[in-house]
Design an enzyme around this catalytic site. Structure first.
Site, mmCIF file in Angstrom:
data_model
loop_
_atom_site.group_PDB
_atom_site.id
_atom_site.type_symbol
_atom_site.label_atom_id
_atom_site.label_comp_id
_atom_site.label_asym_id
_atom_site.label_seq_id
_atom_site.Cartn_x
_atom_site.Cartn_y
_atom_site.Cartn_z
ATOM 1 N N ASP A 1 -7.838 -4.700 -0.287
ATOM 2 C CA ASP A 1 -8.394 -5.041 -1.595
ATOM 3 C C ASP A 1 -8.313 -6.544 -1.861
ATOM 4 O O ASP A 1 -9.199 -7.114 -2.494
ATOM 5 C CB ASP A 1 -7.634 -4.297 -2.703
ATOM 6 C CG ASP A 1 -7.749 -2.789 -2.564
ATOM 7 O OD1 ASP A 1 -8.879 -2.309 -2.413
ATOM 8 O OD2 ASP A 1 -6.715 -2.102 -2.591
ATOM 9 N N HIS B 1 0.849 -1.190 0.000
ATOM 10 C CA HIS B 1 0.000 0.000 0.000
ATOM 11 C C HIS B 1 0.883 1.237 0.000
ATOM 12 O O HIS B 1 1.958 1.238 0.600
ATOM 13 C CB HIS B 1 -0.908 0.012 1.243
ATOM 14 C CG HIS B 1 -2.032 0.992 1.156
ATOM 15 N ND1 HIS B 1 -1.879 2.318 1.484
ATOM 16 C CD2 HIS B 1 -3.329 0.836 0.777
ATOM 17 C CE1 HIS B 1 -3.038 2.944 1.316
ATOM 18 N NE2 HIS B 1 -3.934 2.076 0.892
#
Length: 436
Positions: free
Chosen positions: A371, A313
């Site tokens: 995700d 991320h």
């Protein structure tokens, strides 16, 4: 924010005089250097592509500590909110700054529930799209079109207009997403049910048909609610910054949120979970679990062009706190639906195992992110991959609205106008056509 005791001094090697710049403290996080008068004092701008080191606003809504893997909504850790509160409580927190008490929750839930229907003409609006249109193309149009139906709440400078627009958007987004889905699969639209929870109502509108009674599975309902809560806000990300920039021009709330939907569509942002599932399906076509090791070796090879989606991320340099919560939900959903042995889910778990144990990925802190797990959960529930980003937009709407309202209420807010480092041609004269 408060002024710090110290100042930042900007010095120049060419002999120009130094400039003192104010430094401000936030309640938590890095200090900021105030450069608002830099151009007036020096004739120079700062250069920061991607705004990696620039605070474009002050905000009291969401705080992220990427090094610690910490996410706070109005000071509350996301772990506590996702475990102890439902999505509408989280919405109340983001919008008004505090978690609701019993009466406030009842009132807020009632207001949202009573605005879940959309104008019947929206059905005819949908017919203009091809049946195979991407849901995000449909959602961008539908959300923007809301401003044509609700003229009584389009003045962004009016607090009452912003309030009713916020309630309408939070209430109607699940209805619009479900309508977009039903349209693409050719099924009749299902109207909202006021006796159901926010997440339960969404599942009903998605999967019920007029043919038989649909009973919401409480495990799936909790999973959906958690997905909404974990995606409700995430500080000054690309889509939130887009909503703020769009809203800074004074445009109506529906248009500003439509801009956020459009930005979220990108595969580097809201489309990441869709890209993750597409990656898993590609590996499955290669041979499934037996090819995971081979695939991961290609990921390590910078020249292969193969990317690992759903891991790492931009902000979190530790384990994404949302991913830990989504991992729990993922296991609960797979167990409830008896899908632990589904080939694609076995493949996902094999990928996860390597990423958590292989030194290459661990040293680079390429942990599974939210995700990765939310995509798996949504696929298990029966949500088609192209709809993942639309559900992300549904959840993020409350964060966008809270950020937009905060910006409008900020006495320092101005229309956004980034500067540039120009590298094109200097001034030149137009030659007659015959001699060009």
């Amino acid at each position: 924010m408060k002024l710090a005791d110290n100042k930042a001094t900007l010095s120049f090697s060419n002999g120009s005089p130094s400039v003192d710049l104010p430094v401000y403290h936030g309640s938590v996080g890095p200090d900021v250097v105030d450069i608002r008068k830099l151009y007036a004092q020096t004739g120079m701008f700062t250069y920061d592509p991607g705004f990696l080191s620039t605070a474009a606003t002050q905000s009291a809504i969401t705080y992220i500590d990427g090094d610690k893997g910490e996410l706070l909504y109005r000071g509350y850790p996301i772990e506590q909110l996702a475990t102890n509160c439902d999505f509408l409580e989280t919405c109340h927190l983001l919008l008004y700054g505090e978690l609701p008490n019993t009466d406030q929750k009842k009132d807020f839930t009632s207001r949202v529930t009573n605005h879940t229907m959309v104008n019947e003409q929206m059905q005819f609006f949908l017919r203009g799209f091809r049946r195979d249109a991407h849901p995000m193309a449909i959602m961008t149009g539908l959300v923007g079109a809301l401003s044509a139906f609700y003229h009584d709440s389009t003045d962004i400078t009016n607090p009452e207009h912003r309030e009713i627009a916020a309630i309408r958007l939070i209430a109607k987004m699940p209805t619009l997403v479900a309508m977009a889905y039903k349209y693409t699969v050719g099924q009749p639209y299902m109207y909202p049910q006021n006796n159901l929870s926010y997440a339960g109502n969404f599942l009903h509108m998605m999967f019920a048909t007029p043919c038989e009674k649909y009973v919401v599975n409480p495990v799936i309902e909790r999973a959906m609610d958690r997905i909404f809560t974990l995606h409700a806000d995430h500080e000054q990300n690309a889509s939130t910054s887009t909503v703020r920039l769009c809203g800074s021009s004074g445009t109506n709330p529906f248009a500003a949120i439509a801009a956020g939907v459009a930005c979220l569509w990108g595969p580097a942002h809201g489309g990441a979970n869709e890209a993750c599932l597409n990656m898993l399906e590609d590996i499955q076509k290669m041979g499934g679990v037996s090819k995971v090791g081979e695939f991961m070796e290609k990921v390590k090879d910078k020249n292969s062009g193969v990317r690992l989606m759903g891991f790492g991320h931009r902000v979190y340099k530790n384990y994404d706190p949302r991913a830990k919560l989504m991992q729990e939900t993922c296991r609960e959903v797979l167990t409830e639906l008896g899908l632990q042995n589904d080939p694609l889910f076995k493949l996902a778990m094999a990928l996860e195992k390597i990423a958590l144990e292989d030194d290459y990925f661990v040293s680079r802190k390429l942990y599974p992110n939210v995700d990765f797990y939310s995509g798996i959960v949504q696929r298990a529930i029966g949500i088609p991959v192209p709809l993942f980003t639309a559900i992300f937009a549904l959840a993020r709407t409350v964060g966008w609205i809270a950020q937009l309202n905060e910006m409008i209420g900020d006495p320092e807010y101005k229309i956004g106008r980034p500067r540039q480092l120009f590298s094109g041609s200097v001034k030149r004269d137009v030659k007659p056509l015959a001699v060009r």
